[in-house]
Design an enzyme around this catalytic site. Structure first.
Site, PDB file in Angstrom:
ATOM      1  N   LYS A 169       4.038  -7.115   3.723  1.00  0.00           N
ATOM      2  CA  LYS A 169       3.790  -5.694   3.506  1.00  0.00           C
ATOM      3  C   LYS A 169       3.317  -5.072   4.821  1.00  0.00           C
ATOM      4  CE  LYS A 169       0.468  -3.672   3.027  1.00  0.00           C
ATOM      5  NZ  LYS A 169      -0.730  -2.986   3.652  1.00  0.00           N
ATOM      6  N   THR A 212      -3.356  -3.300   7.486  1.00  0.00           N
ATOM      7  CA  THR A 212      -1.935  -3.159   7.374  1.00  0.00           C
ATOM      8  C   THR A 212      -1.095  -4.351   7.012  1.00  0.00           C
ATOM      9  OG1 THR A 212      -2.058  -1.441   8.911  1.00  0.00           O
ATOM     10  CG2 THR A 212       0.056  -2.397   8.663  1.00  0.00           C
ATOM     11  N   GLU A 235       6.388   4.083   9.477  1.00  0.00           N
ATOM     12  CA  GLU A 235       5.994   5.449   9.141  1.00  0.00           C
ATOM     13  C   GLU A 235       6.905   6.474   9.799  1.00  0.00           C
ATOM     14  OE1 GLU A 235       1.308   4.410   8.579  1.00  0.00           O
ATOM     15  OE2 GLU A 235       2.015   5.265  10.460  1.00  0.00           O
ATOM     16  N   THR A 274       0.874  -1.181   0.000  1.00  0.00           N
ATOM     17  CA  THR A 274       0.000   0.000   0.000  1.00  0.00           C
ATOM     18  C   THR A 274       0.911   1.230   0.000  1.00  0.00           C
ATOM     19  OG1 THR A 274      -0.265  -0.263   2.399  1.00  0.00           O
ATOM     20  CG2 THR A 274      -2.048  -1.059   1.011  1.00  0.00           C
TER      21      THR A 274
END
Lengths: 404, 404
Positions: free
Chosen positions: B179, B190, B275, B153
């Site tokens: 992922k 997620t 992130e 993603t």
């Protein structure tokens, strides 16, 4: 920067309590950093302290003195937490008690010490000792506002609250101050609160009432989920009003409610002044089978960095809230029956975004500075509220830059 | 941006497993977003899924099909999580299984569905159905790298690992992809991982081995402490190598270790791509009385925003680490006997900063991209490791700006 406008507090003096504040030059010259609080003979004192196994020297000594004696004085310094300071820290905390005891003609064990500020640096005890006579000379019943300044570290504003309740034509006053700018930042070890009343109250009942009020106030706030090494909350009951709580259950109920509300004000003031806070968020969870699961859901929301960053962005991100409730650990949770409101706007029903929900309606709530997230688990009657902040760039900035 | 350089993976094909990837235009035109994986008749398949009570439609169906049948095919889409989509979401997930089953001449219950992407939007099932024949036409044993792209993603890189082990002169291969770019961001629901081997293995043992490996890999990573609605990890054992695990305990031990290490690589790749991550942090807690308290201490450190912001600032802030260990909930913790190392530098002893510690030595460790925080509780033999990231401005930016 803090959330909401500062309300000026009308501090009712508490008969039997005096406060004296001075500049001892502990860390920053010219700053009020040393406070002495004295209570009259016969006062009851109770304390609640951090549950952190790594707690500071003064916290150890407070617990010990409360157990061994009936304390009548407090010595509070800011600028240095006296935490992670080993045996020397214990000795320094004891010295501060002994010195104040000598000036006030008390036993050392009748003094409780409190320190807040940087962790891991030796307490400059000689500055505290040198400052005590002046702090004592300043003792007066109207010293609350000065003391509120004298206990701050990186707070951007003073935090105080004061109320009066009437009973049988007579008046009881409750007045308190707090400090903290983050539920915890161990490097500026954090939350302190001092509350006094002229009610008459046995030490045991004083402790019970304090425990109950802390549980619904300071134990219901979180900024970052960390827990300080120095958190302390003290309740002093001087008895000067001669209204005795121990023999009047109606008065106890009335007093307990007033104390809880006052301490909620002091606790919420810490959240409003939270590090980098731009929003004040109330998380209400109702319809739980018991208190524990309400708190599980509420803290899952209040601690979620994803929700806190969405709040910072004023983004009504229902998926993040529903996901946090989903992983909170509530046993056999049915996400299809619960509802979530943002303010008065229904956000989630039947496991997804509510049919009646519009982005415009959600955005109107999110654009406010004060936001309520309300979850109804629809499986019982328990209800709990916790208060928290958003997670902003400034939170990262404040905590990343702190030592530099 | 991710931590560390990308290592090119030499994907060993797994005999009996084929992968086909295509562009179905689910969210972003021209992007690989639909993957089919087919296993040969007789393969064993096991799965581990999110513990979130709010879990997505495909997760429900995966659990159901694994219980009811012996699945031989997977259909995976990115761009849409099919979560919070109610009854329509369940129907869409089932349709994707039925359509793939028809193309491959299987029963619907022999297909497992996976979705990742935005929460709360209806799955564009017609695009998936239209794309399936082309994905199937692409099925081949060397499709791992394409599939690694096809499941991403907002990840900034593909995540894969592949190893071979020898036993009695023969070779078993293990290959996997994953992922995730945050332990979880519920809005881009997620973590997915798909691992295959040509070992022969009963379904029960396959599940046991997967559980053990997940527990030491994907269950030991955290970026923000949130938990996704769609997390899924699948292990396929085709048996094509004809080396049978069930009858050879020595081989099981060897295989289990290889599987765990491979899944740790896949899990750590997610953390490295976390992130806003600028640091890859290993938190090792040893000397615990049991596993639970090691994990309590490790996660208290790994989840602490104060420590994570200090790591972002390359600040060796021992007070924050010690305070987190202090509130982790380890029963009767003695903070005076534990030690904390940063890399090989002794940071904390006797409840405070180590005497031998220098800022220069600590700074050298903190300036690295990969940092180990090692806590020795000195009260037992248990040891656990978790992996996490720092907390940066970019984390706030990514999660505050995500929907805008």
């Amino acid at each position: 920067m803090a959330v909401g406008t500062l309300v000026e507090v009308n501090y009712h003096p508490i008969e039997g309590v005096q406060l004296g504040t001075t500049q001892a030059g502990i860390k920053t010259p010219g700053r009020k950093d040393l406070v002495v609080i004295q209570a009259k003979e016969g006062s009851s004192m109770a304390g609640v302290f951090t549950a952190n196994a790594f707690c500071a020297a003064p916290v150890h000594l407070c617990r010990h003195h409360l157990q061994e004696d009936s304390p009548l004085a407090l010595v509070i310094n800011t600028g240095n937490a006296n935490a992670g300071t080993g045996a020397a820290g214990d000795a320094d905390a004891l010295t501060s008690c002994a010195e104040l005891a000598q000036v006030l003609s008390l036993r050392s064990s009748q003094v409780l010490p409190f320190s807040t500020g940087v962790i891991g640096e030796k307490l400059p005890i000689e500055k505290i000792v040198a400052g005590l006579p002046h702090a004592v000379s300043e003792l007066n019943a109207n010293g609350w506002q000065d003391a509120a300044w004298g206990i701050l570290t990186t707070d951007t504003r003073t935090k105080g609250a004061s109320v009066q309740i009437e009973h049988l034509g007579r008046v009881i006053s409750l007045t308190g101050i707090s400090k903290g700018s983050g539920m915890i930042r161990p490097n500026m070890a954090t939350m302190l609160a001092f509350v006094a009343t002229d009610a008459q109250c046995s030490p045991t009942l004083t402790q019970d009432l304090l425990n109950q009020a802390v549980n619904k106030s300071f134990n219901r706030i979180t900024v970052d989920g960390d827990m300080s090494t120095n958190d302390s909350c003290i309740l002093i009951a001087t008895g000067a009003s001669e209204l005795c709580l121990d023999e009047d259950s109606e008065l106890v109920a009335k007093f307990s409610q007033a104390l809880t509300e006052l301490m909620q004000q002091l606790a919420q003031a810490i959240v409003r002044d939270g590090e980098g806070a731009t929003k004040f968020i109330s998380v209400e969870v109702e319809g739980g089978a018991n208190t524990e699961e309400c708190l599980q859901a509420a803290y899952a929301i209040a601690h979620s960095p994803l929700i806190k960053t969405a709040m910072f962005a004023s983004d009504p991100n229902w998926g993040r809230i529903l996901a946090a409730v989903g992983y909170a650990g509530v046993p056999n949770l049915d996400v299809n029956i619960l509802t979530i409101h943002l303010g008065n706007v229904l956000l989630v029903e039947q496991g997804g975004c509510a049919k009646s929900y519009t982005e415009a309606a959600g955005q109107m709530v999110m654009d406010q500075e004060e936001i309520t997230i309300k979850v109804d688990l629809k499986r019982g009657d328990a209800k709990e509220i916790v208060w928290t902040t958003d997670l902003s760039y400034d939170y990262v900035k404040i905590n990343a830059d702190y030592r530099s």
